[in-house]
Design an enzyme around this catalytic site. Structure first.
Site, PDB file in Angstrom:
ATOM      1  N   ASP A 172       0.898  -1.424  -0.066  1.00  0.00           N
ATOM      2  CA  ASP A 172       0.065  -0.149  -0.256  1.00  0.00           C
ATOM      3  C   ASP A 172       1.051   1.201   0.255  1.00  0.00           C
ATOM      4  OD1 ASP A 172      -2.852   1.505  -0.005  1.00  0.00           O
ATOM      5  OD2 ASP A 172      -2.698   0.905   2.192  1.00  0.00           O
ATOM      6  N   GLU A 223      -9.545  12.306   8.043  1.00  0.00           N
ATOM      7  CA  GLU A 223      -9.220  14.090   7.229  1.00  0.00           C
ATOM      8  C   GLU A 223     -11.225  14.719   7.192  1.00  0.00           C
ATOM      9  OE1 GLU A 223      -7.347  13.954   3.252  1.00  0.00           O
ATOM     10  OE2 GLU A 223      -6.977  12.061   3.791  1.00  0.00           O
ATOM     11  N   ASP A 227      -9.374   0.321   2.470  1.00  0.00           N
ATOM     12  CA  ASP A 227      -8.089  -0.162   3.254  1.00  0.00           C
ATOM     13  C   ASP A 227      -8.920   0.394   4.806  1.00  0.00           C
ATOM     14  OD1 ASP A 227      -5.331  -0.729   4.625  1.00  0.00           O
ATOM     15  OD2 ASP A 227      -4.697   0.831   4.137  1.00  0.00           O
ATOM     16  N   ARG A 278      -7.518   3.307  12.940  1.00  0.00           N
ATOM     17  CA  ARG A 278      -6.167   5.257  14.281  1.00  0.00           C
ATOM     18  C   ARG A 278      -6.176   4.849  14.859  1.00  0.00           C
ATOM     19  NH1 ARG A 278      -5.483   5.582   8.535  1.00  0.00           N
ATOM     20  NH2 ARG A 278      -7.104   7.077   7.616  1.00  0.00           N
ATOM     21  N   THR A 298      -8.752  -5.951   4.190  1.00  0.00           N
ATOM     22  CA  THR A 298      -8.490  -4.518   2.905  1.00  0.00           C
ATOM     23  C   THR A 298      -9.755  -5.044   1.778  1.00  0.00           C
ATOM     24  OG1 THR A 298      -6.352  -4.427   3.718  1.00  0.00           O
ATOM     25  CG2 THR A 298      -7.482  -3.699   1.191  1.00  0.00           C
ATOM     26  N   GLU A 349     -10.001   4.387   4.058  1.00  0.00           N
ATOM     27  CA  GLU A 349      -9.886   4.735   2.945  1.00  0.00           C
ATOM     28  C   GLU A 349     -10.112   4.372   1.936  1.00  0.00           C
ATOM     29  OE1 GLU A 349      -5.360   5.851   5.442  1.00  0.00           O
ATOM     30  OE2 GLU A 349      -5.734   4.488   3.892  1.00  0.00           O
ATOM     31  N   HIS A 394      -3.781  13.659   0.562  1.00  0.00           N
ATOM     32  CA  HIS A 394      -3.990  13.215   1.979  1.00  0.00           C
ATOM     33  C   HIS A 394      -2.986  13.295   3.191  1.00  0.00           C
ATOM     34  CE1 HIS A 394      -4.704   9.322   4.982  1.00  0.00           C
ATOM     35  NE2 HIS A 394      -3.743   9.376   4.377  1.00  0.00           N
ATOM     36  N   GLN A 411      -3.338   2.169  15.134  1.00  0.00           N
ATOM     37  CA  GLN A 411      -2.069   3.208  14.332  1.00  0.00           C
ATOM     38  C   GLN A 411      -1.479   3.611  14.705  1.00  0.00           C
ATOM     39  OE1 GLN A 411      -3.835   4.915  10.782  1.00  0.00           O
ATOM     40  NE2 GLN A 411      -1.826   5.437   9.656  1.00  0.00           N
ATOM     41  N   LYS A 430      -4.038  -2.184  10.888  1.00  0.00           N
ATOM     42  CA  LYS A 430      -4.348  -2.031   8.795  1.00  0.00           C
ATOM     43  C   LYS A 430      -4.322  -3.240   8.421  1.00  0.00           C
ATOM     44  CE  LYS A 430      -3.432   2.515   7.277  1.00  0.00           C
ATOM     45  NZ  LYS A 430      -3.894   3.211   6.354  1.00  0.00           N
ATOM     46  N   GLU A 484      -9.361   4.090  -1.638  1.00  0.00           N
ATOM     47  CA  GLU A 484      -8.189   4.116  -2.745  1.00  0.00           C
ATOM     48  C   GLU A 484      -8.393   3.077  -4.084  1.00  0.00           C
ATOM     49  OE1 GLU A 484      -4.679   2.047  -0.487  1.00  0.00           O
ATOM     50  OE2 GLU A 484      -5.395   2.422   1.294  1.00  0.00           O
TER      51      GLU A 484
END
Length: 400
Positions: free
Chosen positions: A124, A358, A231, A235, A255, A197, A131, A238, A251, A199
């Site tokens: 990834d 975000e 993904d 948080r 996925t 996420e 971002h 992480q 993570k 992607e």
């Protein structure tokens, strides 16, 4: 009123003859038998049976199409990919073949879709400047938003191939360590900051040789197609674990990918110029003289049916060809079934952000148990057509 033929698609159908994405399906009559298919409108064409219906066009590839997943086809290389794609296009568009092909079309409503290929490795990236800048400001408010290497190389990490799951697979809220700034010691339990996420993923077909880097110009020789990727990210886990080595358990729990892989050739019209680069690039990443490396894919993110964002993939600073070149420049080899993803797709506007971190500026709310997230996307195609990418949906289940 006569029943509409499966060959006669509604105007603007994003899964028409310019698209023809590949997947793997089974039927209610033979649930254990997995077959390769191509989506056409609201149907899937059974490719395992196509050599019998059109022997002259596709019979040499019958063994590849009889496999239970896409991997043998992926490994066959670009010449074979193009031959099969041309034969499938003829099968669904040439009226003289309708009697032979019609029995091979199964309504999507009556089939089960599966993970279309066996994932070899999963990488990834972190390729969106918007971002990366937004996340840097949230996670490191007192430091520069971008690390000094960011505009000189595509940053990435290796993920967990075994937890790549097909759309529709529930996502169980992960447990793990987390430590809030005010806590003296870490605690353990379900993630309270579960995120998404949005992607775009790239599926490797033809492998490469160990110690031989894959140059920018060889991208099409190795990459078979494109899919959407979610993904999922914890948080809080992480934030506690990612220094100094980067993403790990925050993570690797899940996925999600689309059930349909859109061939790279279907996106030729959507090719566009990437954003201007701020620094000269080293020769192996310098794409100034290459074909336009960005792809105009418009993504839509919905949570419980509500649109929360529309990230533009064309805004990505690093292209997929540059990611592949960087991934192999040290001599690392590609394997059939490798999947590499773009990293979160975000644009410059508030409604173009590809994750809740975000969208909420790190304050939340994040995903609740029972929330359902759906990613959809399309790209411009020839003659004004839209090329649809298969959707990615996942519902959050409580931690176990």
């Amino acid at each position: 009123m006569p029943e509409q033929s499966p060959f006669d698609l509604a105007e603007g159908d994003p899964f028409g003859p310019h698209n023809l994405p590949y997947g793997v399906f089974s039927t209610a009559e033979a649930p254990e038998q997995r077959r390769i298919g191509v989506r056409y409108g609201a149907h899937v064409l059974d490719l395992s049976a196509l050599p019998s219906a059109l022997p002259a066009a596709i019979h040499p590839h019958a063994e590849l199409l009889a496999a239970p997943n896409l991997n043998p086809l992926l490994a066959a290389g670009r010449t074979v990919w193009q031959q099969i794609r041309a034969a499938v296009h003829t099968a669904v568009t040439d009226p003289t073949h309708r009697d032979e092909v019609a029995p091979l079309l199964h309504p999507l409503a009556g089939i089960t879709l599966h993970l279309p290929f066996e994932v070899a490795d999963y990488v990834d990236f972190y390729a969106s400047e918007h971002h990366a800048t937004n996340v840097g400001r949230i996670f490191r408010p007192n430091d520069a938003a971008l690390p000094p290497n960011w505009k000189h190389l595509p940053i990435g990490y290796h993920g967990r191939a075994g937890t790549v799951v097909v759309t529709g697979t529930p996502v169980v809220r992960p447990n793990g360590q987390r430590k809030a700034p005010a806590d003296e010691t870490p605690t353990f339990g379900p993630s309270t900051r579960l995120d998404i996420e949005a992607e775009v993923g790239f599926v490797v077909g033809a492998p490469s040789t160990l110690h031989e880097p894959v140059a920018l110009g060889a991208f099409r020789d190795h990459v078979f197609g494109v899919c959407l990727v979610n993904d999922w990210s914890a948080r809080d886990i992480q934030a506690w674990e990612y220094v100094p080595l980067g993403p790990f358990l925050g993570k690797s729990f899940a996925t999600s990918v689309s059930a349909w892989i859109t061939p790279l050739d279907a996106l030729d019209v959507a090719r566009t110029t990437p954003p201007a680069r701020d620094f000269p690039l080293l020769p192996y990443l310098d794409d100034a003289a290459a074909e336009p490396g960005a792809i105009d894919i418009r993504i839509e993110v919905r949570i419980n049916g509500e649109v929360v964002s529309r990230p533009p993939f064309s805004a990505m600073y690093w292209t997929a060809a540059q990611q592949l070149a960087h991934m192999t420049v040290n001599g690392a080899s590609l394997r059939t079934g490798d999947l590499f993803a773009s990293g979160t797709v975000s644009g410059p506007d508030p409604d173009q952000l590809g994750c809740l971190l975000e969208l909420t500026q790190g304050k939340g709310p994040y995903l609740k148990d029972g929330d359902e997230v759906t990613l959809t996307a399309w790209a411009p195609g020839p003659e004004g057509a839209r090329i649809g990418l298969g959707e990615v949906t996942g519902r959050v289940l409580p931690a176990t």
